[in-house]
Design a protein around this motif. Structure first.
Motif, PDB file in Angstrom:
ATOM      1  N   LEU A 220       0.831  -1.210   0.000  1.00 55.32           N
ATOM      2  CA  LEU A 220       0.000   0.000   0.000  1.00 55.32           C
ATOM      3  C   LEU A 220       0.864   1.257   0.000  1.00 55.32           C
ATOM      4  O   LEU A 220       0.568   2.226  -0.711  1.00 55.32           O
ATOM      5  CB  LEU A 220      -0.930   0.008   1.219  1.00 55.32           C
ATOM      6  CG  LEU A 220      -2.055  -1.019   1.188  1.00 55.32           C
ATOM      7  CD1 LEU A 220      -2.775  -1.049   2.530  1.00 55.32           C
ATOM      8  CD2 LEU A 220      -3.039  -0.711   0.062  1.00 55.32           C
ATOM      9  N   ALA A 221       1.919   1.239   0.812  1.00 55.92           N
ATOM     10  CA  ALA A 221       2.787   2.419   0.893  1.00 55.92           C
ATOM     11  C   ALA A 221       3.412   2.728  -0.466  1.00 55.92           C
ATOM     12  O   ALA A 221       3.434   3.880  -0.912  1.00 55.92           O
ATOM     13  CB  ALA A 221       3.872   2.197   1.949  1.00 55.92           C
ATOM     14  N   VAL A 222       3.900   1.685  -1.123  1.00 62.14           N
ATOM     15  CA  VAL A 222       4.514   1.901  -2.443  1.00 62.14           C
ATOM     16  C   VAL A 222       3.464   2.388  -3.442  1.00 62.14           C
ATOM     17  O   VAL A 222       3.731   3.275  -4.255  1.00 62.14           O
ATOM     18  CB  VAL A 222       5.216   0.611  -2.928  1.00 62.14           C
ATOM     19  CG1 VAL A 222       5.585   0.717  -4.401  1.00 62.14           C
ATOM     20  CG2 VAL A 222       6.456   0.356  -2.093  1.00 62.14           C
ATOM     21  N   SER A 223       2.259   1.828  -3.355  1.00 64.00           N
ATOM     22  CA  SER A 223       1.192   2.269  -4.272  1.00 64.00           C
ATOM     23  C   SER A 223       0.916   3.759  -4.115  1.00 64.00           C
ATOM     24  O   SER A 223       0.708   4.475  -5.101  1.00 64.00           O
ATOM     25  CB  SER A 223      -0.098   1.497  -4.013  1.00 64.00           C
ATOM     26  OG  SER A 223       0.111   0.136  -4.197  1.00 64.00           O
ATOM     27  N   LEU A 224       0.931   4.245  -2.876  1.00 60.88           N
ATOM     28  CA  LEU A 224       0.688   5.676  -2.646  1.00 60.88           C
ATOM     29  C   LEU A 224       1.740   6.525  -3.361  1.00 60.88           C
ATOM     30  O   LEU A 224       1.429   7.592  -3.904  1.00 60.88           O
ATOM     31  CB  LEU A 224       0.709   5.985  -1.146  1.00 60.88           C
ATOM     32  CG  LEU A 224      -0.492   5.449  -0.353  1.00 60.88           C
ATOM     33  CD1 LEU A 224      -0.210   5.512   1.148  1.00 60.88           C
ATOM     34  CD2 LEU A 224      -1.761   6.224  -0.692  1.00 60.88           C
ATOM     35  N   THR A 225       2.985   6.046  -3.383  1.00 57.60           N
ATOM     36  CA  THR A 225       4.057   6.831  -4.019  1.00 57.60           C
ATOM     37  C   THR A 225       3.938   6.827  -5.542  1.00 57.60           C
ATOM     38  O   THR A 225       4.661   7.560  -6.213  1.00 57.60           O
ATOM     39  CB  THR A 225       5.456   6.317  -3.641  1.00 57.60           C
ATOM     40  OG1 THR A 225       5.672   5.026  -4.235  1.00 57.60           O
ATOM     41  CG2 THR A 225       5.637   6.226  -2.135  1.00 57.60           C
TER      42      THR A 225
END
Ligand SMILES: NC(=O)c1ccc[n+]([C@@H]2O[C@H](COP(=O)([O-])OP(=O)(O)OC[C@H]3O[C@@H](n4cnc5c(N)ncnc54)[C@H](OP(=O)(O)O)[C@@H]3O)[C@@H](O)[C@H]2O)c1
Length: 248
Positions: A220-225
């Protein structure tokens, strides 16, 4: 001659294990240069060595994320190392449960100092670099905070923890509102129980195999970036599927 885009950079607190290390691994695999921070030097260096072995560019800072001086030093170190800040991951946190009338006030103070005040101080110190970075590209820059489902749905015996995580959720909303013109936004990821050291006390009633995986949150964190600066996601609840969409 065309110039190469500069590699993006992330700063991860509480990055020596658990959710923080999982996020750092995934960001490094995406090509982010990483500043990794925690209090215990040996564990931090071991985590950094693991990332470096995969070819990641990583630097470390031993810092207490509830200490104003350490937080200022952390931001300075990161800026000197990488010159930009695309993702500030506010992950360091603590949680000790007890009923309200059995909670020593010093425990409330400790939760507040690390989970909220430290996060607030780090955002304030990092905002100039976040804004400068956001001005350089279409994705802007993001604060990614590990709040908790307990910040949205308080659980019995977790009042101090839940209140500070609710404050983190509010902080992320405030960042989205105040920084709308600069391209900086924030997301409070709010998971239920995640299989890390912090949740080990729960194993007698909830096996590790039924908990959210640290890698789920890293994804999820990478998707946000990867989102454009036009998309703000202030709150992201992540339920444990077996909990039936409660905080359990
Ligand atoms: N696990 C869960 O079920 C769960 C659920 C919802 C939200 N969260 C949140 O997710 C975040 C990460 O939790 P986790 O489960 O990955 O925890 P963890 O496995 O216990 O890891 C905590 C990390 O933070 C560091 N840390 C702890 N206190 C610190 C301090 N004062 N200053 C700097 N670093 C500190 C630790 O290293 P040192 O001890 O060496 O400093 C370690 O790297 C926390 O904010 C937590 O509240 C966790």
């Amino acid at each position: 001659m065309t110039s190469q885009p500069e590699a993006r950079a992330a700063l991860v607190t509480g990055g020596s294990r658990g959710i923080g290390l999982a996020i750092a691994r995934r960001l490094a695999a995406e090509g982010f240069a990483i500043t990794l921070s925690a209090r215990t030097g040996d564990a931090l260096e071991a985590a950094a060595a693991e990332l470096a072995e995969t070819g990641a560019r990583v630097t470390t800072v031993v810092a207490d994320a509830s200490d104003d001086g350490d937080l200022a030093r952390l931001v300075t170190h990161h800026e000197e190392a990488w010159g930009r800040l695309d993702a500030l991951v506010l992950n360091a946190g603590m949680g000790f449960g007890s009923p309200i009338d059995a909670t020593p006030l010093r425990r409330v103070d400790k939760h507040y100092a690390l989970n909220f005040r430290g996060a607030f101080a780090l955002v304030a110190a990092a905002l100039p670099l976040l804004r400068a970075t956001a001005a350089t590209g279409p994705r802007g820059a993001r604060v990614i905070a590990l709040a908790s489902l307990a910040g949205l749905l308080p659980e019995p015996d977790l009042a101090a923890y839940s209140a500070t995580k609710a404050a983190v959720v509010s902080l992320c909303r405030s960042i989205c509102i105040e920084e709308v013109a600069t391209g900086v936004s924030a997301t409070a990821i709010c998971p239920g129980y995640v299989d890390t050291d912090m949740a080990a006390w729960k194993h007698d009633v909830l096996p590790a195999t039924d908990m959210i995986r640290p890698d789920d949150l890293a994804e999820l964190a990478v998707s946000l970036t990867r989102l454009s600066r036009n998309a703000a996601v202030p709150v992201l609840p992540v339920y444990r599927a077996g909990g039936g969409l409660t905080g359990a």
